[in-house]
Design an enzyme around this catalytic site. Structure first.
Site, mmCIF file in Angstrom:
data_model
loop_
_atom_site.group_PDB
_atom_site.id
_atom_site.type_symbol
_atom_site.label_atom_id
_atom_site.label_comp_id
_atom_site.label_asym_id
_atom_site.label_seq_id
_atom_site.Cartn_x
_atom_site.Cartn_y
_atom_site.Cartn_z
ATOM 1 N N ARG A 50 0.851 -1.178 0.000
ATOM 2 C CA ARG A 50 0.000 0.000 0.000
ATOM 3 C C ARG A 50 0.892 1.235 0.000
ATOM 4 O O ARG A 50 1.964 1.231 0.599
ATOM 5 C CB ARG A 50 -0.906 0.010 1.232
ATOM 6 C CG ARG A 50 -1.856 -1.162 1.309
ATOM 7 C CD ARG A 50 -2.600 -1.155 2.627
ATOM 8 N NE ARG A 50 -3.516 -2.285 2.733
ATOM 9 C CZ ARG A 50 -4.250 -2.548 3.811
ATOM 10 N NH1 ARG A 50 -4.171 -1.737 4.873
ATOM 11 N NH2 ARG A 50 -5.056 -3.576 3.838
ATOM 12 N N ASP A 52 0.896 5.628 0.515
ATOM 13 C CA ASP A 52 0.155 6.765 1.043
ATOM 14 C C ASP A 52 -0.182 7.758 -0.066
ATOM 15 O O ASP A 52 0.338 7.666 -1.189
ATOM 16 C CB ASP A 52 0.994 7.502 2.090
ATOM 17 C CG ASP A 52 1.191 6.688 3.354
ATOM 18 O OD1 ASP A 52 0.319 5.860 3.655
ATOM 19 O OD2 ASP A 52 2.209 6.888 4.028
ATOM 20 N N ARG A 198 9.650 6.782 5.042
ATOM 21 C CA ARG A 198 9.635 8.242 5.149
ATOM 22 C C ARG A 198 10.223 8.710 6.477
ATOM 23 O O ARG A 198 10.925 9.731 6.532
ATOM 24 C CB ARG A 198 8.205 8.755 4.989
ATOM 25 C CG ARG A 198 7.674 8.662 3.560
ATOM 26 C CD ARG A 198 6.185 8.963 3.498
ATOM 27 N NE ARG A 198 5.877 10.252 4.094
ATOM 28 C CZ ARG A 198 4.621 10.654 4.342
ATOM 29 N NH1 ARG A 198 3.592 9.868 4.069
ATOM 30 N NH2 ARG A 198 4.410 11.845 4.885
#
Length: 252
Positions: A50, A52, A198
């Site tokens: 997945r 973001d 991140r």
């Protein structure tokens, strides 16, 4: 029924992320609507991972089950036609065994984060990289990054909204390299926590600017406390690069 493996490239800027969302467009939804229009069937597209909102994909791998008899090449071409003008493209479409699964058959995932290290505003790379004007020491960043390689509790680098059952992950590789004004940070592991890449990049940027050193990064890791995170990098520069499977381990 035929299970088709899809290799997907996408620009994440217009989307709320890969996964279907109730409050905005997603890459998954765009592909599912395209297949439904072509086949008349309601399908669910499963992906290797997945992403973001704002995160990009160079070669996301997904699969979909289709009852209608259709050749893989024709399906891939038809999906691309239906997707226009959305910035999503099917790079490859091929039939796979019924027990093959884009997520559960995957044994490795690879991301690259791009930083443009310059003072001038971004033009071509706007929304596609993180701009940092202050000079970055990529060698110090790479050396510090090795503190994160291996099996650790990555709670500090995990989003509060992460749904993983455990914060324990094994990071196979975290490399920092420079090519002119562009710094690339490559991360490889079997799987990642939500925001892990991140968060690691954000802290490495502090090392590159001299605000943190390698020991500070180690201390943040050992603390296993999200409040010890120095910085979470924006999604702009993050790219899903590769999903690795037992039958296909070479880089995409």
């Amino acid at each position: 029924m035929t299970r088709f493996r899809l290799t997907v490239e996408f620009d994440g800027r217009p989307f709320m992320g890969w996964q279907r969302q109730a409050h905005g467009p997603s890459v998954q939804q765009a592909i599912e609507v395209a297949i439904a229009t072509i086949t008349g069937e309601t399908v669910v597209v499963h992906a290797a991972g997945r992403t973001d909102a704002g995160v990009h994909g160079r070669a996301m791998v997904a699969h979909a089950d289709v009852d209608k008899p259709i050749a893989a090449f024709r399906l891939g071409e038809a999906i691309n036609a239906m997707l226009r003008p959305a910035p999503v493209a099917i790079l490859a479409c091929e039939p796979v065994p019924d027990d093959w699964h884009a997520r559960f058959s995957c044994i490795g995932r690879r991301y690259i984060y791009r930083i443009v290290n310059r003072r001038a505003p971004l033009t071509l790379d706007a929304g596609l990289a993180w701009q940092l004007a202050a000079g970055l020491d990529e060698k110090a960043m790479h050396a510090a990054a090795q503190r994160l390689v291996g099996a650790h509790d990555f709670t500090t680098f995990r989003s509060a909204h992460c749904q993983a059952q455990s914060p324990l992950k094994s990071l196979d590789r975290l490399d920092v390299r420079r090519n002119g004004e562009v710094i690339e940070i490559e991360a490889a592991a079997r799987s990642f926590l939500h925001h892990q890449v991140r968060s690691m990049v954000g802290c490495l940027s502090l090392v590159g600017r001299g605000r943190w050193n390698a020991d500070d990064l180690s201390d943040a890791l050992v603390a296993a406390d999200r409040s010890r995170l120095g910085l979470n990098a924006p999604p702009d520069g993050l790219y899903f690069m590769e999903a690795i499977y037992p039958e296909r381990t070479k880089n995409i």
